[in-house]
Design a protein around this motif. Structure first.
Motif, mmCIF file in Angstrom:
data_model
loop_
_atom_site.group_PDB
_atom_site.id
_atom_site.type_symbol
_atom_site.label_atom_id
_atom_site.label_comp_id
_atom_site.label_asym_id
_atom_site.label_seq_id
_atom_site.Cartn_x
_atom_site.Cartn_y
_atom_site.Cartn_z
ATOM 1 N N HIS A 3 32.713 47.244 -24.704
ATOM 2 C CA HIS A 3 32.450 47.153 -25.985
ATOM 3 C C HIS A 3 30.872 47.075 -26.434
ATOM 4 N N ARG A 6 28.822 49.501 -29.094
ATOM 5 C CA ARG A 6 28.762 48.894 -30.742
ATOM 6 C C ARG A 6 27.792 47.878 -30.737
ATOM 7 N N ALA A 7 27.423 46.996 -29.691
ATOM 8 C CA ALA A 7 26.197 46.112 -30.006
ATOM 9 C C ALA A 7 25.138 46.900 -30.097
ATOM 10 N N ARG A 543 24.739 39.347 -23.212
ATOM 11 C CA ARG A 543 26.316 39.397 -22.683
ATOM 12 C C ARG A 543 26.503 38.189 -21.812
ATOM 13 N N HIS A 571 31.659 37.138 -23.773
ATOM 14 C CA HIS A 571 30.944 37.099 -25.411
ATOM 15 C C HIS A 571 29.739 37.840 -25.200
ATOM 16 N N GLY A 573 26.779 40.312 -27.906
ATOM 17 C CA GLY A 573 26.426 40.419 -29.239
ATOM 18 C C GLY A 573 25.020 40.721 -29.758
ATOM 19 N N TYR A 601 26.213 40.110 -34.691
ATOM 20 C CA TYR A 601 27.493 40.710 -34.376
ATOM 21 C C TYR A 601 28.046 40.126 -33.069
ATOM 22 N N ASN A 602 29.440 39.735 -33.249
ATOM 23 C CA ASN A 602 30.093 38.870 -32.084
ATOM 24 C C ASN A 602 31.173 39.724 -31.599
ATOM 25 N N ASP A 603 31.124 40.100 -30.437
ATOM 26 C CA ASP A 603 31.876 41.042 -29.628
ATOM 27 C C ASP A 603 32.413 40.265 -28.195
ATOM 28 N N ARG A 616 41.221 40.442 -28.484
ATOM 29 C CA ARG A 616 39.900 39.856 -29.032
ATOM 30 C C ARG A 616 40.205 38.549 -29.155
ATOM 31 N N PRO A 622 33.717 39.535 -36.385
ATOM 32 C CA PRO A 622 32.997 40.540 -35.531
ATOM 33 C C PRO A 622 31.473 40.485 -36.107
ATOM 34 N N HIS A 623 31.504 40.579 -37.498
ATOM 35 C CA HIS A 623 30.333 40.654 -38.243
ATOM 36 C C HIS A 623 30.127 39.592 -39.199
#
Length: 726
Positions: A3, A6-7, A543, A571, A573, A601-603, A616, A622-623
């Motif tokens: 993931h 994406r961050a 991260r 976690h 982001g 941004y939360n992944d 998830r 997420p945003h």
């Protein structure tokens, strides 16, 4: 790491806004965003100027202030004749920017220009801080997924008033004690960046700092009113005479509530009294008293929350569920300065009575007490500048807990539970910054935590639920801080954090509830912060790899959650703040249009969990995006719209079977505040289009459309207020 791209993409998008470097000396050619040196009120008493900066939102904020040069010592508190025990906003900003990680200082000028009602008014523009309103002043607060599934109360963040803990000894904290009108500034330390307080939790620390008589107005009074019966009045006063100074702030607030059965009122008082023995020795006493009476509307199904958002759960109404708390905090802090070494030490006690009829009638007393000592040494060693912070925190507490049947109408029935719950949280810590180059510091530190949870069951007819758990954990940290130039920093760190369970996790009612382990995490972080002419920025990527994440899962509509440990979770982001002044002198010399952006941004996801796979993690979007376009005139007039946007759905359960829908809210504010003595005022409209949306959720392992988990957000709301300072 699947993931993480994406961050990185999100960070790259933010980076596109950054211009070519401009050398620091060019800043003198522009005043956007300027450093404004204001003479503080009562200049006869103050030799130390108060330095603030004007943010991209048109508010004054120290969060984007230029970083101090690594070759210059951080100014010590009281060096200009102010308080020795309490740093000014400028001193706090200079000190916090020695941290190799994501941090922020939010001055009162940023949040007192509106209703200043809840924690969201204070922290809503800090990237990485998620505030989710429940009803009236109650909010869930999470930093980097701390307390992610917490259904009631808050945990995972160390919260302080004036550097003194307000968490209970087992880790919970209440937000009702936070009165935004009472503070000079607020410090936010994300994750292990809070090590300077000895805090080492996933979320980090938040420190609310009150004024002293040496920087307070003689009188500061305001009245605010708004929709749904909202009224708040506040006044404060402060002064100094010779070695003495004093400050007091009081407020009264009431609200009928947006939803049925959600009325509430509260009274809060904050005061401190300081005495300076000499230029290098000062002591300060603090008193904080609060009373809160609040009816609870309960959670709704998704359909009801979106279609009839003002309704309450009928069972909550039948039982007349409430949350009523009285609290008192008394503390002392003393600061001594010995050349390059400063020593802070103090003691505190925090007493609470919680009268809490819910599905059962909870009635308990909380008594916390403790002490702390911290030393800061900043000197040259062998030709290198070295800064050492070391300390010890001791905190213990007792909860005299009782639980009764609630047959209805908030009446105490049969006594069902009676227990004495004793907690200890003791830590020692140190953090050392060695400047191997004049503009490059290498940082190493660590914290050792000893925590105890001990319960004595006083009703044995249904078995003995007594028990004891202890936790001993070492948390190291390493990092680097590079001052690229006096207005641009780059940082990186690797840290470990830990969080011992609260008492409602280790209930000792069963073997499962007696073996909840401490949550630990290893976090990797890189970032940058700085300012250029017409531009400010904060950017952090992180991260965190967690073991035994504490999850609070609802098992039925009328019960507290059950706390369990997840196996491995991640976690990660992006936390980004951006400010740009893009139109200047449009209608008058020195006026400005500002664009301000706060993006998180939360992944967050399970990492190969035996039951949930790579699902998830629930409860957080997420945003989250907050953006504002505002015009500001040099005479103090400002006006403009802002938006709160959640562009992607998120889940309410571990099974990822029920979602919270995206939404966007349009807001508008207008006002006048010249920043000095005299009158100021504002008018603010929130949710201008009266959008129906869900503001927060409690969490389940598996949810269905019939699950009552959701709190609807406020409809269209109008606030207005007047303030007078002298």
């Amino acid at each position: 790491m699947s993931h993480l791209p994406r961050a990185l993409c999100a960070a790259s998008a933010i980076a596109l806004f950054l211009p070519e470097p401009v050398f620091a000396q060019n800043q003198s050619q522009t005043d956007l965003p300027p450093i404004v040196v204001e003479t503080a009120p009562k200049t006869a008493r103050l030799a130390q100027p108060r330095i603030t900066t004007r943010s991209s939102a048109g508010r004054q904020t120290a969060r984007h202030a230029a970083s101090p040069s690594a070759t210059a010592p951080v100014p010590s508190a009281g060096s200009g004749g102010g308080s020795l025990t309490v740093p000014t906003t400028a001193e706090a900003t200079a000190a916090i920017q020695r941290t190799p990680g994501a941090v922020a200082v939010v001055p009162d000028t940023q949040f007192k220009g509106g209703p200043a009602s809840t924690i969201r008014d204070v922290l809503g523009w800090v990237p990485g801080v998620i505030t989710q309103p429940k009803s009236n002043i109650d909010n869930r607060v999470s930093i980097r997924g701390s307390g992610l599934t917490r259904n009631f109360g808050n945990r995972g963040i160390n919260v302080y008033m004036d550097g003194i803990p307000i968490n209970t000894a087992d880790g919970l904290f209440d937000l009702f004690e936070i009165d935004p009108t009472a503070y000079r500034y607020v410090e936010v330390f994300k994750g292990a960046n809070a090590l300077r307080f000895g805090a080492n939790s996933l979320g980090g620390a938040i420190n609310f700092v009150t004024p002293t008589g040496r920087d307070a107005n003689t009188l500061d009074a305001r009245i605010d009113a708004g929709s749904y019966g909202y009224v708040k009045s506040q006044f404060s006063t402060g002064g100094a005479r010779g070695p003495y100074d004093w400050f007091f702030n009081g407020s009264v607030q009431r609200e009928d509530g947006f939803r049925d059965h959600s009325s509430g009122h509260l009274e809060r008082g904050n005061g401190n009294f300081g005495y300076r023995f000499s230029p290098d020795a000062e002591t300060r006493f603090y008193v904080n008293a609060n009373t809160w009476r609040q009816r609870l509307p309960g959670e709704l199904t998704k359909t009801i929350a979106l279609n009839t958002p003002r309704s309450a759960d009928p069972e909550f109404v039948r039982q007349d569920q409430q949350r009523n708390i009285d609290s008192m905090r008394v503390a002392n802090k003393t600061t001594l300065r010995f050349g390059p070494t400063t020593v802070d030490f103090g003691v505190f006690t925090h007493q609470r009575h919680v009268d809490h009829p819910i599905y059962r009638y909870l009635d308990y007393y909380v008594s916390d007490y403790g002490g702390f000592a911290r030393t800061t040494d900043d000197r040259m060693i062998g030709g290198f500048r070295n800064r050492l912070i070391a300390g010890v925190n001791l905190q213990a507490g007792v909860i005299d807990y009782k639980e009764y049947d609630n047959p209805g109408n908030a009446v105490k029935g049969e006594l069902l539970t009676s227990a004495l719950q004793k907690s200890q949280n003791h830590s020692v810590y140190a953090e050392n910054s060695l400047f191997v180059l004049p503009n490059l510091a290498l940082i190493a530190g660590g914290q050792f935590l000893h925590a105890v949870r001990n319960q004595e069951d006083r009703i044995l007819s249904n078995g003995d639920q007594s028990g004891r758990r202890s936790y001993d954990i070492f948390n190291p940290k390493v990092g680097a801080l590079w001052d690229v130039d006096p207005a641009w920093q780059v940082f990186a760190n690797i840290s470990r954090s830990a969080e011992a369970p609260t008492f409602d996790a280790n209930t000792f009612n069963s073997p499962v509830s007696s073996n909840v382990n401490a949550q630990t995490a290893t976090t990797y972080e890189i970032g940058t912060r700085g300012r250029r002419p017409d531009l400010t920025w904060d950017l952090a990527l992180y991260r965190a790899e967690l073991r035994n994440e504490l999850q609070c899962l609802r098992s039925s509509p009328f019960s507290l959650c059950s706390v369990v440990n997840a196996d491995r979770t991640v976690h990660q982001g992006v936390e980004a703040g951006l400010g740009v002044a893009f139109i200047k002198s449009a209608f008058a010399p020195e006026d400005r249009f500002w664009f301000n952006l706060a993006y998180t941004y939360n992944d967050f996801f399970f990492n190969g969990d035996a039951r949930w796979g790579n699902n998830r993690l629930p409860s957080v979007p997420p945003h989250t995006i907050r953006a504002e376009l505002i015009y500001k005139h040099p005479n103090g007039f400002y006006a403009g719209p802002n938006v709160e946007w959640m562009p992607q759905a998120f889940f309410a359960d571990n099974a990822n079977s029920l979602t919270i829908d995206p939404y966007a809210l349009l807001n508008f504010r207008i006002g006048h505040d010249a920043g000095g003595p005299g009158w100021s005022g504002y008018l603010e409209v929130r949710n201008l289009l009266d959008t129906h949306y869900i503001s927060s959720t409690i969490t389940a392992d598996i949810a269905t459309p019939a699950s009552a988990l959701f709190n609807p957000g406020y409809g269209r709301t109008i606030y207005g207020g007047l303030r007078y300072r002298m």
